[in-house]
Scaffold this active site. Structure first.
Site, PDB file in Angstrom:
ATOM      1  N   ARG A 108       0.834  -1.296  -0.003  1.00 21.30           N
ATOM      2  CA  ARG A 108       0.035  -0.018   0.059  1.00 21.30           C
ATOM      3  C   ARG A 108       0.957   1.336  -0.250  1.00 21.30           C
ATOM      4  NH1 ARG A 108      -5.216   1.149   1.885  1.00 21.30           N
ATOM      5  NH2 ARG A 108      -5.740   3.084   2.560  1.00 21.30           N
ATOM      6  N   TYR A 212      -1.174 -12.965  -0.094  1.00 25.50           N
ATOM      7  CA  TYR A 212      -0.418 -12.758  -1.312  1.00 25.50           C
ATOM      8  C   TYR A 212       0.806 -12.242  -1.112  1.00 25.50           C
ATOM      9  CZ  TYR A 212      -2.910  -8.010  -1.163  1.00 25.50           C
ATOM     10  OH  TYR A 212      -3.274  -6.893  -0.980  1.00 25.50           O
ATOM     11  N   ASP A 291     -14.056   6.460   0.508  1.00 26.67           N
ATOM     12  CA  ASP A 291     -14.524   6.049   1.804  1.00 26.67           C
ATOM     13  C   ASP A 291     -15.350   7.009   2.596  1.00 26.67           C
ATOM     14  OD1 ASP A 291     -13.179   3.585   1.394  1.00 26.67           O
ATOM     15  OD2 ASP A 291     -12.028   3.526   3.391  1.00 26.67           O
TER      16      ASP A 291
END
Ligand code: FAD
Length: 378
Positions: A108, A212, A291
């Site tokens: 991220r 992952y 968001d």
């Protein structure tokens, strides 16, 4: 209002940063106000599906991201204990051929850094927490925690799930706590004692874990879980969890899962929240995106992708009619609400990829060329 509206973007997350750059590409200046005094590299992975990769391509960031991100051959969905394959979605070349863009997995922090790298320093004011917004006949007045103020023609609330701009538009109301928590961690692959899948969601009866790789060098692994814990309501990116509690919650899972959790040095933990679709995202002067407008559970891995699509669509709408900001915001809302609501509902249901799933409507969407809806309310 003059030809170029003064635009204040609140929040330098994925949505705010994309909105800034997409506006700038269209010759429209804006300024970002971010509450954090500096950017932290949060330990988390993020999936960039082809619909999000198209946004990065449009901003000239595709090659930068491809150089460091991991490109999985498929996304596996396996049963928690036996490892039986429930559904395998081909990615890699298959995704690129089908959607015209890659499906990538990455850290991220790498994504955030890439988005920050194309915003000039002078366009972001850090350590500026918005505490008040007041609409006037000629614009909007914004007040910061340090007592300073600024004014703008439009306020873009890209300020996340606890959005102050949303609260100003629609009144105070907490997001819905799902009664579930997530643990997450990133750490070096060399800590593992066995070979693991590239990208798998391990589906249990009342819990799951997604694991992952996040780097092209295949040297970092990420996992994120979801499991019931009705009493934990702390929704924070930095709260720590107890790794032994986590290990026992997945003690009967497949050996790959157990090895990842054994190798994990420490974990973050947070409460999973979402919200039902909101009636309005804008009032002609203030608009929310990402968001702030449509928080969702992470189960489709689309929250950031939706925030990024919003940023581009908002810029397209404003660029179309810079003299008619109210019309632009109404068109933005009309264009984006149905898609965001569909992803919110799909994420909430947590059925995405559990069985054979056709993701074309989600991954095939092209926000650069999608039609813009009329903002007229029927
Ligand atoms: P945010 O990223 O929350 O940014 C909001 C910004 O506003 C922050 O910088 C904040 O400091 C600032 N701010 C807040 N209040 C104020 C204020 N009053 N004044 C000034 N600044 C303020 N999405 C994906 O697409 N793929 C994934 O794989 C994926 N995985 C996820 C995994 C987890 C565990 C979680 C929780 C989410 C995941 N998401 C994923 C979702 C994604 O992280 C969010 O949807 C995305 O970050 C939303 O971006 P945003 O810009 O709207 O908000």
């Amino acid at each position: 209002m003059g030809h170029a509206p003064r635009i204040a973007i609140i929040g330098a997350g994925m949505g705010g940063l994309v909105a800034y750059s997409a506006l700038r590409q269209r010759g429209i200046d804006s300024h970002i106000f971010e509450q954090a005094p500096h950017f932290l590299r949060l330990g988390a992975g993020i999936q960039m599906s082809p619909n999000a990769m198209r946004v990065l391509r449009s901003l000239g960031l595709e090659e930068r991201v491809k150089a460091t991100a991991f490109r999985p051959g498929s996304w596996k969905n396996r049963t928690w204990d036996t490892g039986a394959m429930q559904f395998e979605l081909p990615l890699g070349d298959a995704a690129s051929a089908r959607y015209g863009a890659d499906y990538l997995l990455m850290h991220r922090g790498d994504l955030h850094e890439a988005l920050v790298s194309i915003v000039p320093d002078e366009a972001i004011s850090l350590d500026r927490r918005v505490v008040g917004i007041e609409t006037r006949s000629d614009g909007v007045e914004i007040t910061f925690q340090d007592g300073t103020r600024t004014s703008a023609d439009i306020v873009v609330g890209a300020d996340g799930v606890h959005s102050r701009v949303r609260e100003t538009l629609l009144g105070p109301e907490k997001p819905d706590y799902t009664g579930r928590v997530a643990y997450r961690a990133t750490f070096p692959v060399e800590r593992l004692s066995m070979e693991i899948d590239e990208c798998t969601k391990w589906w249990g009866e009342d819990r799951h874990i997604v694991i992952y790789l996040t780097t092209a060098a295949r040297d970092e692994v990420y996992f994120v879980t979801s499991l019931p814990e009705p009493d934990w309501t702390l929704e924070s990116w930095s709260a720590k969890g107890d790794v032994d509690v986590l290990r026992s919650a997945f003690a009967s899972f497949h050996p790959q899962v157990r090895d990842v959790l054994r190798a994990c040095p420490e974990v973050n933990k947070w409460a999973i929240v979402d919200r039902k679709p909101l009636p309005h995202w804008q009032d002609g002067r203030m608009v929310i995106l990402g968001d702030a407008a449509h928080p969702m559970t992470p189960y489709m891995a689309q929250g950031a992708a939706m925030a990024m699509e919003d940023g581009v669509m908002l810029a397209r709408c404003i660029a179309e009619t810079p003299d008619d900001v109210a019309g632009a915001l109404a068109r933005f809302e009309a264009t984006r609400q149905a898609r965001a609501a569909r992803v919110q509902a799909g994420s909430h249901a947590n059925t995405w990829m559990r069985e054979r799933t056709d993701p074309d409507w989600c991954y095939g969407y092209d926000v650069l060329n999608a039609p813009i809806a009329s903002g007229d309310r029927a």
